[in-house]
Design a protein around this motif. Structure first.
Motif, PDB file in Angstrom:
ATOM      1  N   PRO A 219      -3.028   3.188 -15.467  1.00  0.00           N
ATOM      2  CA  PRO A 219      -3.707   2.028 -16.043  1.00  0.00           C
ATOM      3  C   PRO A 219      -5.214   2.108 -15.869  1.00  0.00           C
ATOM      4  O   PRO A 219      -5.716   2.704 -14.911  1.00  0.00           O
ATOM      5  N   SER A 220      -5.912   1.459 -16.784  1.00  0.00           N
ATOM      6  CA  SER A 220      -7.343   1.272 -16.617  1.00  0.00           C
ATOM      7  C   SER A 220      -7.572   0.186 -15.556  1.00  0.00           C
ATOM      8  O   SER A 220      -6.641  -0.220 -14.863  1.00  0.00           O
ATOM      9  N   TRP A 221      -8.781  -0.311 -15.452  1.00  0.00           N
ATOM     10  CA  TRP A 221      -9.117  -1.271 -14.387  1.00  0.00           C
ATOM     11  C   TRP A 221      -8.455  -2.610 -14.649  1.00  0.00           C
ATOM     12  O   TRP A 221      -8.296  -3.033 -15.793  1.00  0.00           O
ATOM     13  N   PHE A 222      -8.092  -3.284 -13.547  1.00  0.00           N
ATOM     14  CA  PHE A 222      -7.290  -4.506 -13.648  1.00  0.00           C
ATOM     15  C   PHE A 222      -8.157  -5.732 -13.982  1.00  0.00           C
ATOM     16  O   PHE A 222      -9.194  -5.950 -13.341  1.00  0.00           O
TER      17      PHE A 222
ATOM     18  N   PHE B 196       8.152  -2.179   5.659  1.00  0.00           N
ATOM     19  CA  PHE B 196       7.933  -0.773   5.300  1.00  0.00           C
ATOM     20  C   PHE B 196       6.454  -0.478   5.499  1.00  0.00           C
ATOM     21  O   PHE B 196       5.599  -1.236   5.041  1.00  0.00           O
TER      22      PHE B 196
ATOM     23  N   VAL C 236       3.790   2.442  -5.160  1.00  0.00           N
ATOM     24  CA  VAL C 236       2.358   2.171  -4.956  1.00  0.00           C
ATOM     25  C   VAL C 236       1.971   2.934  -3.696  1.00  0.00           C
ATOM     26  O   VAL C 236       2.432   2.604  -2.600  1.00  0.00           O
TER      27      VAL C 236
ATOM     28  N   SER D 150      -0.484   5.189 -10.737  1.00  0.00           N
ATOM     29  CA  SER D 150      -1.704   5.970 -10.512  1.00  0.00           C
ATOM     30  C   SER D 150      -2.839   5.206 -11.183  1.00  0.00           C
ATOM     31  O   SER D 150      -2.850   3.970 -11.156  1.00  0.00           O
TER      32      SER D 150
ATOM     33  N   GLY E 116       5.398  -4.273  -2.847  1.00  0.00           N
ATOM     34  CA  GLY E 116       6.161  -5.288  -3.578  1.00  0.00           C
ATOM     35  C   GLY E 116       5.612  -6.694  -3.474  1.00  0.00           C
ATOM     36  O   GLY E 116       6.103  -7.588  -4.171  1.00  0.00           O
TER      37      GLY E 116
ATOM     38  N   GLY F 230       2.165  -7.029  -3.667  1.00  0.00           N
ATOM     39  CA  GLY F 230       0.806  -6.874  -4.198  1.00  0.00           C
ATOM     40  C   GLY F 230       0.706  -7.279  -5.663  1.00  0.00           C
ATOM     41  O   GLY F 230       1.687  -7.747  -6.280  1.00  0.00           O
ATOM     42  N   THR F 231      -0.467  -7.091  -6.213  1.00  0.00           N
ATOM     43  CA  THR F 231      -0.774  -7.522  -7.587  1.00  0.00           C
ATOM     44  C   THR F 231       0.243  -6.976  -8.586  1.00  0.00           C
ATOM     45  O   THR F 231       0.802  -7.728  -9.397  1.00  0.00           O
ATOM     46  N   THR F 232       0.501  -5.698  -8.537  1.00  0.00           N
ATOM     47  CA  THR F 232       1.375  -5.084  -9.535  1.00  0.00           C
ATOM     48  C   THR F 232       2.839  -5.153  -9.111  1.00  0.00           C
ATOM     49  O   THR F 232       3.706  -5.527  -9.911  1.00  0.00           O
TER      50      THR F 232
ATOM     51  N   ARG G  47       4.372  -4.168   4.577  1.00  0.00           N
ATOM     52  CA  ARG G  47       4.280  -4.258   6.046  1.00  0.00           C
ATOM     53  C   ARG G  47       4.594  -5.647   6.583  1.00  0.00           C
ATOM     54  O   ARG G  47       5.025  -5.791   7.719  1.00  0.00           O
TER      55      ARG G  47
ATOM     56  N   TRP H 137       3.714   2.800   5.262  1.00  0.00           N
ATOM     57  CA  TRP H 137       3.480   4.216   4.954  1.00  0.00           C
ATOM     58  C   TRP H 137       3.092   4.988   6.221  1.00  0.00           C
ATOM     59  O   TRP H 137       3.320   6.193   6.311  1.00  0.00           O
TER      60      TRP H 137
ATOM     61  N   LEU I 248      -2.821   2.742   0.319  1.00  0.00           N
ATOM     62  CA  LEU I 248      -4.179   2.424  -0.127  1.00  0.00           C
ATOM     63  C   LEU I 248      -5.169   2.907   0.928  1.00  0.00           C
ATOM     64  O   LEU I 248      -4.868   2.898   2.105  1.00  0.00           O
TER      65      LEU I 248
HETATM   66  N1  LIG Z   1      -7.562  -2.543  -9.104  1.00  0.00           N
HETATM   67  C1  LIG Z   1      -7.697  -1.763 -10.156  1.00  0.00           C
HETATM   68  O1  LIG Z   1      -8.541  -2.009 -11.040  1.00  0.00           O
HETATM   69  C2  LIG Z   1      -6.802  -0.554 -10.311  1.00  0.00           C
HETATM   70  C3  LIG Z   1      -6.873   0.177 -11.499  1.00  0.00           C
HETATM   71  C4  LIG Z   1      -6.018   1.271 -11.676  1.00  0.00           C
HETATM   72  C5  LIG Z   1      -5.131   1.623 -10.672  1.00  0.00           C
HETATM   73  N2  LIG Z   1      -5.095   0.897  -9.514  1.00  0.00           N
HETATM   74  C6  LIG Z   1      -4.157   1.319  -8.465  1.00  0.00           C
HETATM   75  O2  LIG Z   1      -3.363   0.225  -8.058  1.00  0.00           O
HETATM   76  C7  LIG Z   1      -2.923   0.485  -6.730  1.00  0.00           C
HETATM   77  C8  LIG Z   1      -2.962  -0.804  -5.960  1.00  0.00           C
HETATM   78  O3  LIG Z   1      -1.998  -1.661  -6.530  1.00  0.00           O
HETATM   79  P1  LIG Z   1      -2.092  -3.225  -6.416  1.00  0.00           P
HETATM   80  O4  LIG Z   1      -3.467  -3.674  -6.803  1.00  0.00           O
HETATM   81  O5  LIG Z   1      -0.920  -3.759  -7.103  1.00  0.00           O
HETATM   82  O6  LIG Z   1      -1.958  -3.416  -4.836  1.00  0.00           O
HETATM   83  P2  LIG Z   1      -2.491  -4.621  -3.930  1.00  0.00           P
HETATM   84  O7  LIG Z   1      -2.506  -5.906  -4.684  1.00  0.00           O
HETATM   85  O8  LIG Z   1      -3.722  -4.165  -3.240  1.00  0.00           O
HETATM   86  O9  LIG Z   1      -1.311  -4.744  -2.875  1.00  0.00           O
HETATM   87  C9  LIG Z   1      -1.017  -3.699  -1.973  1.00  0.00           C
HETATM   88  C10 LIG Z   1       0.451  -3.759  -1.621  1.00  0.00           C
HETATM   89  O10 LIG Z   1       0.749  -2.658  -0.763  1.00  0.00           O
HETATM   90  C11 LIG Z   1       1.217  -3.150   0.503  1.00  0.00           C
HETATM   91  N3  LIG Z   1       0.655  -2.258   1.515  1.00  0.00           N
HETATM   92  C12 LIG Z   1      -0.641  -2.126   1.888  1.00  0.00           C
HETATM   93  N4  LIG Z   1      -0.743  -1.199   2.857  1.00  0.00           N
HETATM   94  C13 LIG Z   1       0.517  -0.748   3.093  1.00  0.00           C
HETATM   95  C14 LIG Z   1       1.069   0.192   4.006  1.00  0.00           C
HETATM   96  N5  LIG Z   1       0.310   0.876   4.897  1.00  0.00           N
HETATM   97  N6  LIG Z   1       2.399   0.418   3.973  1.00  0.00           N
HETATM   98  C15 LIG Z   1       3.203  -0.256   3.116  1.00  0.00           C
HETATM   99  N7  LIG Z   1       2.740  -1.161   2.227  1.00  0.00           N
HETATM  100  C16 LIG Z   1       1.408  -1.411   2.229  1.00  0.00           C
HETATM  101  C17 LIG Z   1       0.703  -4.590   0.583  1.00  0.00           C
HETATM  102  O11 LIG Z   1       1.510  -5.428   1.381  1.00  0.00           O
HETATM  103  P3  LIG Z   1       1.347  -5.521   2.991  1.00  0.00           P
HETATM  104  O12 LIG Z   1      -0.055  -5.903   3.266  1.00  0.00           O
HETATM  105  O13 LIG Z   1       2.382  -6.555   3.382  1.00  0.00           O
HETATM  106  O14 LIG Z   1       1.702  -4.167   3.512  1.00  0.00           O
HETATM  107  C18 LIG Z   1       0.833  -5.013  -0.873  1.00  0.00           C
HETATM  108  O15 LIG Z   1       2.179  -5.333  -1.173  1.00  0.00           O
HETATM  109  C19 LIG Z   1      -3.809   1.582  -6.166  1.00  0.00           C
HETATM  110  O16 LIG Z   1      -3.041   2.751  -6.049  1.00  0.00           O
HETATM  111  C20 LIG Z   1      -4.886   1.751  -7.213  1.00  0.00           C
HETATM  112  O17 LIG Z   1      -5.299   3.104  -7.329  1.00  0.00           O
HETATM  113  C21 LIG Z   1      -5.890  -0.188  -9.312  1.00  0.00           C
END
Ligand SMILES: NC(=O)c1ccc[n+]([C@@H]2O[C@H](COP(=O)([O-])OP(=O)(O)OC[C@H]3O[C@@H](n4cnc5c(N)ncnc54)[C@H](OP(=O)(O)O)[C@@H]3O)[C@@H](O)[C@H]2O)c1
Length: 287
Positions: free
Chosen positions: A127-130, A45, A66, A97, A9, A11-13, A33, A47, A69
């Protein structure tokens, strides 16, 4: 509806999903976390710590999910979480996903079937790449900032980059809607660009020269590993670039418009907004 839980919650999305829902008066609990100063609707929270699941899912009927990772086999953690969520009354999950992930017996590909098995109403967002990979803390953005260079193994392959704001809008509509539509939810931006073309557009918008260097998937695996990423995960990431080189991400879908009624943001508009934000706050992070 009671409460929507947004994992990832901060993170980026996830952050954008929470904002979308709160703007519509929905009760939202974000989970991650690290604490968020001044936000009493955020829960700790992890994982990796199932003891944090019960507090996160209490009173929750819908979840934006989400997955963990960098976990090579996230199914065990996600399965335990979903059992707790469904027992607490969760009926609908929107799973983040990726267009680059197909259903599989293990790894990230195991999650869509796992969620469908456990939860009555499921939307799998692919989604495709961000676009946000080009700003903020992503390695692509770091390469641009530090060396004026994007290094990939994508060759001339094109990607229909998407703004996570559009992903969040789709997720919000699916979490709030009367039902989940049938069919694949492949989410793309309005235009497919090669990294050469993306680099040129960044140069046009920012006035800073950026080049794209394409190397082999093996070379990229070694480079990612050198940054401390385990070999198998590095190879998986480099393999995704090889897929792009072969044309896997060139398709453009109408899913964002079909679900939200709005056109997805273009890469140029995204860059213009990011550039304006950085010009206004040079020391700030564009995320
Ligand atoms: N980047 C791309 O181009 C792309 C494209 C398609 C799909 N995706 C998918 O997007 C997803 C990533 O989403 P995002 O980019 O929105 O995420 P993000 O910006 O990397 O943020 C990750 C979030 O997860 C939390 N987190 C990390 N480790 C955790 C843990 N062990 N337990 C609980 N929370 C945790 C982080 O907060 P804390 O650090 O406070 O825990 C943060 O809120 C992936 O599944 C990826 O496959 C990405």
């Amino acid at each position: 509806m009671r409460t929507v839980l947004v994992t990832g919650g901060t993170g980026t999305t996830g952050r954008r999903v929470a904002t979308f829902l709160r703007a519509r008066g929905v009760a939202v609990r974000t989970a991650s976390r690290h604490p968020v100063a001044g936000d009493d609707q955020h829960v700790i929270f992890d994982w990796a710590d199932p003891q944090t699941f019960a507090g996160a899912v209490e009173g929750v009927d819908r979840v934006f999910l989400v997955a963990p990772l960098s976990d090579p086999d996230p199914a065990a953690a996600v399965g335990g979480f979903l059992d707790a969520a469904v027992a607490a009354g969760t009926r609908r999950v929107a799973l983040l996903s990726s267009s680059a992930v197909t259903d599989a017996p293990s790894g990230l590909g195991a999650l869509p079937p796992l969620v469908r098995d456990r939860v009555p109403e499921v939307a799998v967002l692919r989604p495709s790449w961000f676009m946000q990979n080009f700003v903020g803390s992503h390695p692509v953005a770091a390469g641009i900032r530090e060396r004026g260079e994007i290094v990939t193994a994508t060759g001339r392959g094109r990607v229909a980059f998407i703004d996570p704001g559009d992903i969040a809008a789709v997720a919000g509509h699916l979490l709030l809607g009367a039902s989940i539509p049938d069919g694949e939810l492949i989410l793309t931006g309005p235009q497919a660009l090669s990294y050469d073309e993306a680099a040129a557009m960044i140069g046009e918008v920012t006035g800073t020269s950026v080049r794209h260097t394409s190397i082999t998937a093996e070379e990229l695996t070694t480079a990612i590993e050198a940054g401390g990423v385990p070999h198998d995960y590095a190879r998986m990431l480099a393999g995704m670039d090889a897929e792009i080189a072969a044309g896997s991400e060139e398709r453009i879908t109408t899913t964002v418009r079909d679900i939200t009624g709005e056109e997805p943001r273009s890469f140029r508009d995204f860059l213009l907004d990011a550039h304006r934000a950085r010009s206004a706050h040079p020391a700030g992070t564009v995320a």
